[in-house]
Scaffold this motif. Structure first.
Motif, PDB file in Angstrom:
ATOM      1  N   PHE A 184       0.857  -1.103   0.031  1.00  0.00           N
ATOM      2  CA  PHE A 184      -0.054  -0.040  -0.088  1.00  0.00           C
ATOM      3  C   PHE A 184       0.784   1.080   0.023  1.00  0.00           C
ATOM      4  O   PHE A 184       0.524   2.227  -0.854  1.00  0.00           O
ATOM      5  N   TYR A 223      -1.633   6.784  -8.690  1.00  0.00           N
ATOM      6  CA  TYR A 223      -2.726   6.783  -7.314  1.00  0.00           C
ATOM      7  C   TYR A 223      -2.362   8.348  -7.039  1.00  0.00           C
ATOM      8  O   TYR A 223      -1.490   8.657  -6.254  1.00  0.00           O
ATOM      9  N   ALA A 235      -9.914   9.108   2.003  1.00  0.00           N
ATOM     10  CA  ALA A 235     -10.779   8.262   1.479  1.00  0.00           C
ATOM     11  C   ALA A 235     -11.057   6.993   2.091  1.00  0.00           C
ATOM     12  O   ALA A 235     -11.773   6.265   1.036  1.00  0.00           O
ATOM     13  N   ASN A 236     -10.929   6.815   3.084  1.00  0.00           N
ATOM     14  CA  ASN A 236     -11.123   5.479   3.642  1.00  0.00           C
ATOM     15  C   ASN A 236     -12.474   5.104   3.649  1.00  0.00           C
ATOM     16  O   ASN A 236     -12.954   4.007   3.527  1.00  0.00           O
ATOM     17  N   ASN A 277     -13.975   3.049   1.111  1.00  0.00           N
ATOM     18  CA  ASN A 277     -13.931   1.387   0.918  1.00  0.00           C
ATOM     19  C   ASN A 277     -15.079   0.758   1.789  1.00  0.00           C
ATOM     20  O   ASN A 277     -15.320  -0.438   1.894  1.00  0.00           O
ATOM     21  N   TYR A 320      -6.315   2.502 -10.060  1.00  0.00           N
ATOM     22  CA  TYR A 320      -6.564   1.230  -9.600  1.00  0.00           C
ATOM     23  C   TYR A 320      -6.124   0.132 -10.460  1.00  0.00           C
ATOM     24  O   TYR A 320      -6.273  -1.248 -10.161  1.00  0.00           O
ATOM     25  N   THR A 373      -1.157  -2.645  -7.565  1.00  0.00           N
ATOM     26  CA  THR A 373      -2.405  -2.779  -7.186  1.00  0.00           C
ATOM     27  C   THR A 373      -2.758  -4.429  -7.419  1.00  0.00           C
ATOM     28  O   THR A 373      -3.433  -4.829  -6.360  1.00  0.00           O
ATOM     29  N   PHE A 428      -1.050  -6.098  -4.731  1.00  0.00           N
ATOM     30  CA  PHE A 428      -1.643  -6.001  -3.459  1.00  0.00           C
ATOM     31  C   PHE A 428      -2.879  -6.763  -3.236  1.00  0.00           C
ATOM     32  O   PHE A 428      -3.196  -7.175  -2.215  1.00  0.00           O
ATOM     33  N   SER A 477     -14.184   0.982  -3.951  1.00  0.00           N
ATOM     34  CA  SER A 477     -13.416   2.302  -3.744  1.00  0.00           C
ATOM     35  C   SER A 477     -14.342   3.485  -4.308  1.00  0.00           C
ATOM     36  O   SER A 477     -14.392   3.708  -5.559  1.00  0.00           O
TER      37      SER A 477
HETATM   38  C1  AVI Z   1      -7.274   2.833   1.741  1.00  0.00           C
HETATM   39  N1  AVI Z   1      -8.039   3.197   0.690  1.00  0.00           N
HETATM   40  C2  AVI Z   1      -8.597   4.282   0.663  1.00  0.00           C
HETATM   41  C3  AVI Z   1      -7.308   2.994  -0.577  1.00  0.00           C
HETATM   42  C4  AVI Z   1      -8.401   3.139  -1.952  1.00  0.00           C
HETATM   43  O1  AVI Z   1      -8.200   3.827  -2.754  1.00  0.00           O
HETATM   44  O2  AVI Z   1      -9.693   2.424  -1.791  1.00  0.00           O
HETATM   45  C5  AVI Z   1      -7.048   1.365  -0.935  1.00  0.00           C
HETATM   46  C6  AVI Z   1      -6.745   0.894  -2.138  1.00  0.00           C
HETATM   47  N2  AVI Z   1      -6.932  -0.083  -2.849  1.00  0.00           N
HETATM   48  C7  AVI Z   1      -6.115   0.043  -4.001  1.00  0.00           C
HETATM   49  N3  AVI Z   1      -5.411   0.995  -4.197  1.00  0.00           N
HETATM   50  C8  AVI Z   1      -5.651   1.568  -3.003  1.00  0.00           C
END
Ligand code: AVI
Length: 327
Positions: A48, A57, A169-170, A173, A213, A220, A223, A290
């Motif tokens: 992450f 990102y 931006a949690n 999720n 993403y 990703t 991840f 997301s």
């Molecule tokens: C933690 N969260 C806000 C990230 C998001 O953007 O949804 C998690 C993430 N998943 C893939 N890339 C980042």
């Protein structure tokens, strides 16, 4: 209990029963899904971090820009509700963004205590030890545990006005209905006059969102695959990660960005207790949502959950908003 003891005897040493139950329930559902909260083991945390540093990102940079460049304005809004106050951060992590705000509040001689809340005891002990050194004069009391339990604890510790930060931006999720429930519960845990600052990723060019993403370096993808590897490591399953394809999609109408792992062949994954999960060819596991919002939606959200929107802080591209609401 007996069943649990049997499972402990069969599974690898660091067996987490809740993790096992959630994984099996998720993989037996239709469609199959896994809970994104399990992305974040030590390996997932590292990946992450790499995502946050990768070209596509944009979310972290946008919110960081807000906290770097509009710090004084943020402090002003936060301090307007009166002093002293408790500044609570849900899911504080390494507090990189909030450190800018903490320094500014100290410069403004605000009377406040910082209460970072995180599920990880490692995160909390690190913050308790390091932040007072990097932010001289800071009063800090880290709370380790679930958000709402710790919010209740914070209310027991002091009757000060509360300012709650929920950044990164949690909130995205969670599916929209769950996010609404979350905001309502947040409201129920606060008193009139308390404040929240919530980071929302805004709807924008669908290509920009999708690229975030589905990055070109494949971080990703790793991840997502890491969760299958984690299930192998901690639950003794035998996922062959090379037979799963990472697929991300963004629907500009609903604002939901979802990621999936798609089975490239018909296959069976087994667990040490004999549990078998069958995959048809092209069958997918829904891994994460997301959610992206319009600015109007964030306002409706505030009103529906009993808050009054008072300020919005945008990055220079207008891609991200930190919305401030008063209970
Ligand atoms: C933690 N969260 C806000 C990230 C998001 O953007 O949804 C998690 C993430 N998943 C893939 N890339 C980042």
């Amino acid at each position: 209990m007996e069943a649990l003891l049997k499972l402990r005897a069969i599974f690898p040493e660091n067996f987490n029963a809740q993790f096992y139950i959630d994984v099996i329930n998720g993989l037996q559902s239709e469609p199959k899904h896994l809970d994104a909260k399990y992305f974040y083991d030590a390996e997932g945390d590292k990946l992450f971090q790499q995502i946050m540093n990768c070209e596509e990102y944009y979310l972290t940079d946008c919110e960081m820009e807000i906290f770097r460049q509009q710090t004084a304005e943020l402090s002003e809004v936060i301090m307007q509700g009166g002093q002293p106050f408790d500044l609570i951060e849900l899911g504080a992590g390494d507090a990189t963004k909030s450190t800018h705000l903490l320094r500014d509040l100290i410069k403004q001689e605000a009377d406040f205590t910082y209460l970072p809340i995180d599920i990880s005891s490692h995160v909390i002990s690190t913050l308790n030890a390091t932040l007072p050194l990097s932010v001289p004069g800071l009063k800090i009391k880290g709370l380790q545990g679930e958000y709402f339990e710790m919010l209740k604890k914070a209310a027991d510790i002091s009757t000060n006005r509360k300012v709650v930060l929920f950044m990164g931006a949690n909130i995205g999720n969670m599916p929209v209905a769950d996010a609404e429930d979350f905001c309502e519960e947040l409201r129920r845990n606060l008193n009139p006059g308390d404040m929240v600052l919530i980071g929302f990723d805004l709807k924008k060019n669908p290509e920009t969102i999708l690229a975030a993403y589905n990055d070109s370096e494949g971080i990703t993808k790793e991840f997502n695959l890491n969760l299958l590897r984690r299930i192998n490591r901690e639950l003794g399953a035998n996922f062959n990660v090379d037979t799963f394809h990472h697929y991300a999609m963004y629907d500009p109408e609903t604002g939901s960005c979802k990621s999936y792992l798609v089975s490239l062949k018909e296959q069976v994954v087994t667990f040490p207790d004999g549990e078998e999960i069958h995959f048809k060819r092209d069958e997918y596991i829904w891994m994460e949502i997301s959610q992206k919002y319009s600015l109007d939606q964030t306002k409706e959200f505030a009103l529906r959950s009993g808050f009054k929107p008072v300020a919005n802080f945008f990055d220079s591209k207008g891609w991200f908003v930190d919305a401030v609401w008063v209970a």
